[in-house]
Design an enzyme around this catalytic site. Structure first.
Site, PDB file in Angstrom:
ATOM      1  N   LYS A  84     -19.545 -83.451  66.458  1.00 34.62           N
ATOM      2  CA  LYS A  84     -20.567 -84.371  66.985  1.00 34.62           C
ATOM      3  C   LYS A  84     -21.692 -84.515  65.960  1.00 34.62           C
ATOM      4  CE  LYS A  84     -23.349 -85.061  71.184  1.00 34.62           C
ATOM      5  NZ  LYS A  84     -23.728 -84.505  72.483  1.00 34.62           N
ATOM      6  N   SER A 117     -23.200 -87.495  76.469  1.00 29.47           N
ATOM      7  CA  SER A 117     -23.473 -88.111  75.197  1.00 29.47           C
ATOM      8  C   SER A 117     -22.400 -87.844  74.136  1.00 29.47           C
ATOM      9  CB  SER A 117     -24.818 -87.614  74.668  1.00 29.47           C
ATOM     10  OG  SER A 117     -24.778 -86.218  74.431  1.00 29.47           O
ATOM     11  N   SER A 119     -23.097 -83.277  78.793  1.00 31.90           N
ATOM     12  CA  SER A 119     -22.588 -84.137  77.726  1.00 31.90           C
ATOM     13  C   SER A 119     -21.254 -83.740  77.100  1.00 31.90           C
ATOM     14  CB  SER A 119     -23.619 -84.242  76.613  1.00 31.90           C
ATOM     15  OG  SER A 119     -24.578 -85.192  76.971  1.00 31.90           O
TER      16      SER A 119
END
Ligand code: GLN
Length: 483
Positions: free
Chosen positions: A79, A154, A178
């Site tokens: 990420k 997210s 997330s």
């Protein structure tokens, strides 16, 4: 099925037996990225050359029989809020669009030491604020399962990449759901470990008392495998805890008979899509038939979870994001005088959602409002934590839906922040309490994946790994998910 569609577990076996090479796996993943990326937009940066170099090295080790670990030679996506030395780490924000960290996050160092291949940095909501990956400054990510729908957020880029073979597995971060929610929206497995299990050093801070790094994978086995490599005390993160780390894989294939599973009554009230509830109850029935003892429990303060979370998360975010001032990191918008430069830089650099949260957080921390909002939220946080403590006196783990609604269309909720915040109702309490949770696929409604969440006591990930693995294994044939 191509190599990039296989689980890390299977690929690891094949590498060990020298039936396939790390370069073959990488080529398969790169081919998939080339095919899918124009539509999916799972990545902000693809590190093709670095990955090729790393795969060469892994291949040499394979030839000599000197593999570093069970993930040696396997491509992983990271990420884009996890720092990677020499590779852009943007947090999907304009303000960090040119930021190249001079160091690796501890988790990245650990993966490299184990021989994993870094394939790229994945798209996300800006600074991990969102539930749909639509607040990224680099455009939204598409849900690979159904076009036009969000992948969740997210960590939507990581979940989408894993779901469509653009990565074998991935790392995400979870502040309020997330990892678990995008995993559920994309039909993969995502786990938030106990707070303190995994070092946050090098994770760009959103809300430090809630943030945690964790795996997003095709299978529970892969999750266990990856956890083995990323967990452990790190002197660079004082909140990382020095507790013994089990071999998480040993929790796989254990008997689930007699395991006590609690269903929190307050999670099944108004707001939960009845179709999701029906699917969820099918999973409950299945586990019951397999020998689990299911009982209802109560988490009475659940109704305060969303407001408590959004007070604490925004308060911490407003403080953490004060560092982006055009001086120390990222872009600068020059102007007359220092204050004007700050203003212009932050006005240009941050997107709408991030600005909204900075304002909210600054407000709840300001003199006169601090007691009424922030301090009150901290007190309610303790009550939520106590609820879980009491619940775990009765049961070994808890089972809940991951999201009250199905994956939604891109654009459907982005203009209504409150509606977006409500999506997190089943996930935020775990972060407020520091507990581990895993999200696993439990079927489809209208061709859209849905997930269930298993929660356990702190530092007791094995219990939910055991149950989640049993469930996923049993369902694999049913949904043709044989990785
Ligand atoms: N959707 C939640 C938020 O916007 C959770 C985000 C996260 O876990 N990073 O704060």
């Amino acid at each position: 099925m191509e190599l990039c569609d296989l689980s890390a577990y299977k690929l690891s076996e094949l590498i060990k037996k020298k039936e396939i090479s790390p370069k073959e796996i990488l080529n398969s993943v790169l081919k998939r990225i080339k095919e899918k990326e124009p539509e999916i937009n799972a990545y902000i940066t693809v590190t093709k050359d670095l990955a090729k170099f790393q795969a060469e090295e892994a291949e040499k080790r394979q030839r000599k029989g000197e593999l570093l670990s069970d993930i040696d030679g396997i491509p992983i996506a990271i990420k884009d809020n996890i720092c990677t030395k020499g590779i852009k780490t943007t947090c999907a924000s304009n303000i960090l669009a040119n930021y190249v960290p001079p160091y690796n996050a501890t988790v990245v160092d650990r993966l490299l030491k184990a021989g994993a291949i870094i394939i790229g940095k994945t798209n996300m909501d800006e600074f991990a604020m969102g539930s749909s990956t639509e607040t990224s400054a680099f455009g939204p990510t598409q849900n690979p399962v159904k076009k036009g729908y969000v992948p969740g957020g997210s960590s939507g880029g990581s979940a989408a990449a894993v779901a469509c073979g653009e990565a074998v597995f991935a790392l995400g971060s979870d502040t309020g759901g997330s990892i678990r929610q995008p995993a559920s929206f994309c039909g993969v497995v995502g786990m938030k470990p106990t707070y303190g299990r995994v070092s946050r050093y090098g994770l760009v801070a959103y809300a430090s008392s809630l943030d945690q790094i964790g795996p997003i994978c095709k299978s529970v086995e892969d999750c266990a495998m990856l956890l083995n490599h990323i967990c452990g005390r790190d002197p660079k993160d004082t909140t990382s805890v020095s507790v013994s780390i089990p071999d998480f894989r040993s929790a796989l294939n254990q008997d689930i008979k007699g395991i006590k599973v609690g269903l929190p009554r307050e999670y099944f009230v108004e707001g939960l899509d009845s179709r999701i509830k029906d699917k969820f109850m099918e999973a409950v029935k299945f586990l019951q038939d397999a020998g689990a003892i299911v009982e209802e429990i109560s988490l009475p303060h659940t109704k305060y979870a969303i407001s408590t979370y959004y007070l604490i998360a925004t308060a911490e975010a407003s403080s953490n994001l004060a560092r982006y001032d055009g001086v120390k990191y990222g872009i600068r918008q020059s102007s007359d005088g220092l204050i004007e430069m700050y203003k212009k830089t932050r006005m240009f650099g941050f997107g709408r959602e991030v600005k909204r949260r900075i304002m909210l957080g600054t407000y709840v921390l300001s003199a006169g409002y601090y007691e009424a909002y922030y301090l009150k939220a901290l007190k309610v946080r303790t009550l939520i934590r106590e609820d879980f403590k009491k619940g775990f006196e009765k049961v070994d783990c808890m089972l809940t839906p991951v999201s009250p609604i199905l994956p939604f269309r891109i654009g459907e909720r982005i203009d209504d922040p409150l509606k977006m915040y409500l999506v997190d109702v089943y996930t935020v309490s775990l972060n407020l309490s520091g507990l581990p949770g895993i999200s696993i696929p439990c079927g489809y409604i209208d061709d859209l994946p849905i997930g269930i969440q298993l929660i356990s006591k702190a530092f007791n990930e094995q219990t939910i790994i055991k149950l989640a693995h049993f469930y996923q294994r049993s369902m694999e044939d049913k949904w043709n998910l044989n990785h």
